[in-house]
Enzyme design. Structure first.
Site, PDB file in Angstrom:
ATOM      1  N   LYS A 158       0.837  -1.209   0.000  1.00 48.80           N
ATOM      2  CA  LYS A 158       0.000   0.000   0.000  1.00 48.80           C
ATOM      3  C   LYS A 158       0.871   1.258   0.000  1.00 48.80           C
ATOM      4  CE  LYS A 158      -4.140  -1.641   2.392  1.00 48.80           C
ATOM      5  NZ  LYS A 158      -5.024  -1.416   3.578  1.00 48.80           N
ATOM      6  N   GLY A 164      -8.248   4.982  -0.391  1.00 51.05           N
ATOM      7  CA  GLY A 164      -9.345   4.642  -1.297  1.00 51.05           C
ATOM      8  C   GLY A 164      -8.918   3.654  -2.365  1.00 51.05           C
ATOM      9  N   GLU A 200       0.905  -5.017   4.338  1.00 54.15           N
ATOM     10  CA  GLU A 200      -0.076  -5.567   5.266  1.00 54.15           C
ATOM     11  C   GLU A 200      -0.425  -6.972   4.781  1.00 54.15           C
ATOM     12  OE1 GLU A 200      -3.565  -3.126   5.305  1.00 54.15           O
ATOM     13  OE2 GLU A 200      -2.759  -1.737   6.798  1.00 54.15           O
ATOM     14  N   LYS A 201      -0.779  -7.854   5.727  1.00 54.88           N
ATOM     15  CA  LYS A 201      -1.286  -9.157   5.317  1.00 54.88           C
ATOM     16  C   LYS A 201      -2.596  -8.921   4.584  1.00 54.88           C
ATOM     17  CE  LYS A 201      -2.189 -13.814   6.779  1.00 54.88           C
ATOM     18  NZ  LYS A 201      -1.538 -14.157   5.475  1.00 54.88           N
ATOM     19  N   TYR A 202      -2.810  -9.623   3.472  1.00 52.18           N
ATOM     20  CA  TYR A 202      -4.039  -9.393   2.709  1.00 52.18           C
ATOM     21  C   TYR A 202      -5.189 -10.156   3.363  1.00 52.18           C
ATOM     22  CZ  TYR A 202      -7.372  -9.082  -1.081  1.00 52.18           C
ATOM     23  OH  TYR A 202      -8.499  -8.827  -1.814  1.00 52.18           O
ATOM     24  N   ILE A 203      -6.230  -9.441   3.761  1.00 50.29           N
ATOM     25  CA  ILE A 203      -7.408 -10.060   4.364  1.00 50.29           C
ATOM     26  C   ILE A 203      -8.385 -10.326   3.220  1.00 50.29           C
ATOM     27  CG2 ILE A 203      -9.233  -9.813   6.085  1.00 50.29           C
ATOM     28  CD1 ILE A 203      -6.435  -9.633   7.336  1.00 50.29           C
ATOM     29  N   LYS A 237     -18.351   3.376  -3.889  1.00 47.00           N
ATOM     30  CA  LYS A 237     -19.466   2.813  -3.115  1.00 47.00           C
ATOM     31  C   LYS A 237     -20.763   2.936  -3.909  1.00 47.00           C
ATOM     32  CE  LYS A 237     -17.001   3.989   1.092  1.00 47.00           C
ATOM     33  NZ  LYS A 237     -16.708   5.102   2.017  1.00 47.00           N
ATOM     34  N   GLU A 288      -7.921   3.022   7.511  1.00 45.81           N
ATOM     35  CA  GLU A 288      -7.563   4.439   7.290  1.00 45.81           C
ATOM     36  C   GLU A 288      -8.644   5.360   7.842  1.00 45.81           C
ATOM     37  OE1 GLU A 288      -7.205   3.646   3.045  1.00 45.81           O
ATOM     38  OE2 GLU A 288      -8.836   5.014   2.634  1.00 45.81           O
ATOM     39  N   ARG A 292     -12.872  13.980   6.692  1.00 44.74           N
ATOM     40  CA  ARG A 292     -13.831  14.894   6.033  1.00 44.74           C
ATOM     41  C   ARG A 292     -15.227  14.357   6.270  1.00 44.74           C
ATOM     42  NH1 ARG A 292     -12.105  11.088   2.338  1.00 44.74           N
ATOM     43  NH2 ARG A 292     -13.820   9.973   1.367  1.00 44.74           N
TER      44      ARG A 292
HETATM   45  C1  MV4 Z   1      -7.181  -4.019   2.620  1.00 46.12           C
HETATM   46  C2  MV4 Z   1      -7.896  -5.128   2.100  1.00 46.12           C
HETATM   47  C3  MV4 Z   1      -7.511  -6.402   2.480  1.00 46.12           C
HETATM   48  N1  MV4 Z   1      -6.460  -6.581   3.304  1.00 46.12           N
HETATM   49  N2  MV4 Z   1      -6.151  -4.227   3.446  1.00 46.12           N
HETATM   50  C4  MV4 Z   1      -9.164  -0.701  -0.139  1.00 46.12           C
HETATM   51  C5  MV4 Z   1      -8.895   0.782  -0.092  1.00 46.12           C
HETATM   52  C6  MV4 Z   1      -8.903   1.094   1.311  1.00 46.12           C
HETATM   53  N3  MV4 Z   1     -10.253   1.422   1.713  1.00 46.12           N
HETATM   54  C7  MV4 Z   1      -8.373  -0.143   1.985  1.00 46.12           C
HETATM   55  N4  MV4 Z   1      -8.744  -1.216   1.116  1.00 46.12           N
HETATM   56  C8  MV4 Z   1      -8.492  -2.504   1.436  1.00 46.12           C
HETATM   57  N5  MV4 Z   1      -7.492  -2.751   2.283  1.00 46.12           N
HETATM   58  C9  MV4 Z   1      -5.787  -5.491   3.769  1.00 46.12           C
HETATM   59  N6  MV4 Z   1      -4.731  -5.696   4.576  1.00 46.12           N
HETATM   60  C10 MV4 Z   1      -8.958  -4.871   1.225  1.00 46.12           C
HETATM   61  C11 MV4 Z   1      -9.222  -3.579   0.871  1.00 46.12           C
HETATM   62  C12 MV4 Z   1     -10.294  -3.374  -0.083  1.00 46.12           C
HETATM   63  C13 MV4 Z   1     -11.388  -2.713   0.300  1.00 46.12           C
HETATM   64  C14 MV4 Z   1     -11.480  -2.248   1.591  1.00 46.12           C
HETATM   65  C15 MV4 Z   1     -12.604  -1.582   1.955  1.00 46.12           C
HETATM   66  C16 MV4 Z   1     -13.614  -1.364   1.035  1.00 46.12           C
HETATM   67  C17 MV4 Z   1     -13.507  -1.819  -0.235  1.00 46.12           C
HETATM   68  C18 MV4 Z   1     -12.395  -2.510  -0.633  1.00 46.12           C
HETATM   69  C19 MV4 Z   1     -12.299  -2.987  -1.922  1.00 46.12           C
HETATM   70  C20 MV4 Z   1     -11.184  -3.657  -2.287  1.00 46.12           C
HETATM   71  C21 MV4 Z   1     -10.152  -3.842  -1.362  1.00 46.12           C
END
Ligand code: MV4
Length: 445
Positions: A158, A164, A200-203, A237, A288, A292
């Protein structure tokens, strides 16, 4: 209290702020570009000034023109809305240096939380769960490989100045990690003039749950419960709702209280949203902060009964919050549908043009926040959202039934919109069951 406020934005959020000012007895000074000249919502402001041509960088993003209007308009404060300059710490600083109150967070907190790595550090200090990952920026690829081996693949690269979803890369092994680091850093340098990246570990398949916060300048911080925004496509969204469906009450309270701790630790004030991802075992992780007011704020206004824009203005004027945490309910179920001038049959391509026919839904519990009207021309210069349809009923089932009724009544001709897709989404079994994650829309539609 402020006598006059400059609204440094356009469209539905500018109208939303004009309305809050009117009810507070505050005069509103609106701005418009040549593309927005003649839009009906401008007539509801006390004054409206042209700040430049359609191109946003020569109008809505041009700080010197906005400050000029603030000076000649003799305003005491500016509300940035969302998008444009809302999270631009430099703009917040320029306003304050010109003795104009910026209706938003202090620029220091905006910068600190806008940097994702420093936001993580603040979250950890506040004992807010974060995704396992690097302890700060990645300095070299070998360090990244060592960390990835520790936390396990897949990992997410990241951009610290990103947000976003911009500048994110998934890596499944060492090779893709080394390649991903290069491309993510290059993209981040180009997009944000900051190549810093972290791991970050991917969730996998997370839900997106965010917490609305508001804090005053006297140390009071409250949450206004959560919103589930998992129905989204490419980080845009489509549907937001409160409360988050199928989230156990103890998890809701933990997430919301975590958000309060983080905001307190950051010395943040005014409105903000703390964003989390939630996995299938209801583990939640801080992602994050959005420093705003957000597009989806009406969902929270409806379940709590609190006018968030008014509260932002009051907080900026130095008032104490007029409620305590125990006073804030989460009544019923509110669901928001964003209505975009896009063509779902053509990869959601923008569909600007003139609205030749507009028939709006209504009835108990129905709110449509929009600046458009019959004969209005959607500009290709700005984002494609034409309005937000929000319904508020005692239960989620009733809200969905109400939304489906509204979609039958809603008619827009002259442009393509996402309304036909919306009808399908509200019929979707997984959505109705409240079991979708952030990848659902892209996997299904
Ligand atoms: C993540 C994730 C999975 N694992 N972080 C997308 C942008 C920002 N909102 C953070 N995001 C994500 N971070 C880790 N470690 C998956 C997403 C993500 C996501 C998160 C929230 C809302 C929509 C999303 C769409 C794709 C990926």
């Amino acid at each position: 209290m402020f006598q006059r406020i400059l609204i440094a934005n356009r469209g539905e959020i500018a109208l939303r702020i004009i309305r809050a000012c009117r009810e507070l007895g505050i005069e509103s000074v609106a701005v418009f570009s040549e593309a927005d000249r003649g839009a009906h919502y401008l007539e509801l402001a006390d004054e409206a000034w042209c700040i430049g041509p359609a191109q946003a960088t020569d109008s809505y993003l041009l700080i010197k023109n906005l400050i000029s209007v603030a000076e000649i308009g003799n305003v005491q404060a500016v509300h940035p809305g969302y998008g444009f300059l809302a999270e631009n710490a430099h703009f917040a600083q320029v306003c304050r240096e010109c003795n104009i109150e910026f209706i938003g967070p202090p620029h220091q907190a905006m910068s600190q939380l806008g940097d994702k790595v420093s936001a993580r550090e603040i979250a950890m200090k506040a004992k807010v769960p974060c995704v396992p990952g690097s302890d700060g920026l990645i300095e070299d690829a070998d360090e990244a490989v060592r960390i990835a081996n520790e936390i396990g693949y897949p990992v997410l690269i990241k951009a610290t100045a990103g947000g976003g979803g911009k500048g994110m890369r998934v890596a499944d092994d060492e090779t893709s990690l080394r390649a991903g680091l290069q491309s993510a850093a290059a993209e981040a340098e180009k997009a944000f003039s900051n190549a810093g990246v972290y791991l970050e570990k991917y969730i996998g398949r997370p839900r997106h749950v965010e917490v609305q916060i508001i804090a005053d300048t006297h140390g009071n911080v409250v949450h206004l419960w959560e919103r589930d925004c998992s129905m989204q496509r490419k980080h845009q969204k489509l549907i937001e709702e409160s409360p988050a469906p199928n989230l156990p009450q103890n998890v809701r309270e933990d997430i919301c209280n975590s958000a309060v701790r983080l905001v307190k630790e950051a010395g943040y004030y005014n409105a903000g949203t703390v964003e989390f991802i939630v996995d299938s075992d209801f583990n939640f992780y801080f992602i994050e902060v959005n420093a705003r007011i957000q597009v989806e704020h009406p969902v929270t206004e409806l379940v709590t009964g609190i006018d968030l824009i008014k509260q932002q203005i009051l907080v900026a004027a130095g008032e104490e919050l007029p409620f305590r945490q125990e006073d804030i309910p989460c009544n019923g179920s509110a669901i928001e549908l964003r209505v975009n001038a896009e063509d779902p049959e053509n990869d959601f391509r923008g569909s600007p043009g003139t609205i030749s026919k507009l028939r709006l839904p209504g009835g108990l519990g129905v709110r449509f926040d929009s600046h458009v009207h019959e004969g209005y021309t959607i500009s290709p210069y700005y984002d494609s959202m034409i309005g937000k349809l929000i319904v508020h009923r005692p239960t989620r089932e009733e809200s969905i039934a109400c939304m489906k009724r509204c979609l039958r009544e809603f008619t827009v001709e002259g442009i393509k919109t996402t309304l036909p897709l919306a009808e399908k989404m509200f019929e979707d079994d997984a959505f109705v069951a409240g079991s979708v994650d952030t990848t659902y829309v892209e996997r299904t539609y």
